[in-house]
Motif scaffolding. Structure first.
Motif, PDB file in Angstrom:
ATOM      1  N   LEU A  60       0.832  -1.200   0.000  1.00 35.40           N
ATOM      2  CA  LEU A  60       0.000   0.000   0.000  1.00 35.40           C
ATOM      3  C   LEU A  60       0.870   1.254   0.000  1.00 35.40           C
ATOM      4  N   GLN A  61       1.949   1.241   0.757  1.00 38.81           N
ATOM      5  CA  GLN A  61       2.843   2.397   0.817  1.00 38.81           C
ATOM      6  C   GLN A  61       3.500   2.659  -0.533  1.00 38.81           C
ATOM      7  N   ARG A  62       3.905   1.609  -1.250  1.00 40.56           N
ATOM      8  CA  ARG A  62       4.478   1.793  -2.601  1.00 40.56           C
ATOM      9  C   ARG A  62       3.473   2.492  -3.512  1.00 40.56           C
ATOM     10  N   PHE A  63       2.201   2.123  -3.388  1.00 36.19           N
ATOM     11  CA  PHE A  63       1.152   2.753  -4.183  1.00 36.19           C
ATOM     12  C   PHE A  63       1.018   4.226  -3.800  1.00 36.19           C
ATOM     13  N   LYS A  64       1.048   4.522  -2.509  1.00 40.32           N
ATOM     14  CA  LYS A  64       0.860   5.894  -2.022  1.00 40.32           C
ATOM     15  C   LYS A  64       2.082   6.777  -2.257  1.00 40.32           C
ATOM     16  N   ASP A  65       3.236   6.183  -2.483  1.00 41.90           N
ATOM     17  CA  ASP A  65       4.466   6.969  -2.622  1.00 41.90           C
ATOM     18  C   ASP A  65       4.517   7.823  -3.885  1.00 41.90           C
ATOM     19  N   GLY A  66       3.641   7.613  -4.816  1.00 42.18           N
ATOM     20  CA  GLY A  66       3.678   8.428  -6.024  1.00 42.18           C
ATOM     21  C   GLY A  66       3.206   7.642  -7.221  1.00 42.18           C
ATOM     22  N   SER A  67       3.905   7.781  -8.315  1.00 42.28           N
ATOM     23  CA  SER A  67       3.533   7.080  -9.535  1.00 42.28           C
ATOM     24  C   SER A  67       3.792   5.589  -9.359  1.00 42.28           C
ATOM     25  N   TYR A  68       2.731   4.813  -9.431  1.00 41.77           N
ATOM     26  CA  TYR A  68       2.794   3.368  -9.262  1.00 41.77           C
ATOM     27  C   TYR A  68       2.459   2.737 -10.601  1.00 41.77           C
ATOM     28  N   GLU A  69       3.218   1.736 -10.996  1.00 36.98           N
ATOM     29  CA  GLU A  69       2.986   1.085 -12.281  1.00 36.98           C
ATOM     30  C   GLU A  69       2.760  -0.398 -12.106  1.00 36.98           C
TER      31      GLU A  69
END
Length: 181
Positions: free
Chosen positions: A121-130
């Motif tokens: 979830l944090q990776r998603f919230k950190d910015g541009s997620y691909e």
């Protein structure tokens, strides 16, 4: 032949621009988006009861209630969604997809990303997620009874809403997260 290729590329580019500007949720308020997401979540849990456990046990999820996709060789999809952490609304997200291949048509669908861990979830919230082209997703349809497969802590579920599209393509999705202020 060169003229045909040039015209085909020009047509595909114009189509892609139109798709990316017209697909997905229309300009709605955040309240409308939250309502749409809540209604689609309820529909998914009603028609696929085993999905309620994923909504309840996931660290978080993002739900895009109205994703639109169109394609003529080059395809694009777009949608707006809401993001939850342990059942609490924490922000909004935009979905953009571009792909290429033998494809033609248009469709609408709901997409849900389930986050298995706080790190995902944090990776998603950190910015541009691909999400890469090789990521697999599950299409919920009548009779679905399988478990979700999480890749890097994320499982993707789509629910068809309407339209007709045929083809094979390769592409990826990009998400932009905006926290609630």
């Amino acid at each position: 032949m060169k003229t045909l290729t040039k015209n085909l590329v020009r047509t595909a580019t114009v189509l892609l621009v139109l798709v990316l500007t017209a697909c997905g949720s229309a300009k709605k308020t955040s309240d409308d988006l939250i309502t749409d997401a809540s209604q689609e979540k309820a529909m998914i849990e009603r028609e696929h009861p085993m999905m309620a456990e994923y909504f309840n046990s996931a660290e978080g999820y993002a739900i895009f209630p109205n994703v639109g996709k169109g394609a003529y060789i080059i395809g694009g999809a777009s949608g707006n969604g809401v993001v939850y952490d342990n059942g609490n609304l924490i922000g909004y997200a935009d979905l953009k997809q571009v792909d290429i291949g033998l494809q033609l048509g248009g469709k609408a669908f709901v997409e849900v990303l389930f986050f298995e861990t706080e790190e995902a979830l944090q990776r998603f919230k950190d910015g541009s997620y691909e999400v890469s082209a090789n990521a697999s997703g599950v299409i919920l349809d009548k009779g679905f009874s399988e478990d979700l497969e999480f890749q890097d802590g994320v499982a993707i579920v789509t629910v068809p809403k309407g339209g007709a599209m045929a083809g094979i393509s390769v592409g990826g999705q990009r998400f932009e997260y905006t926290p609630i202020q």
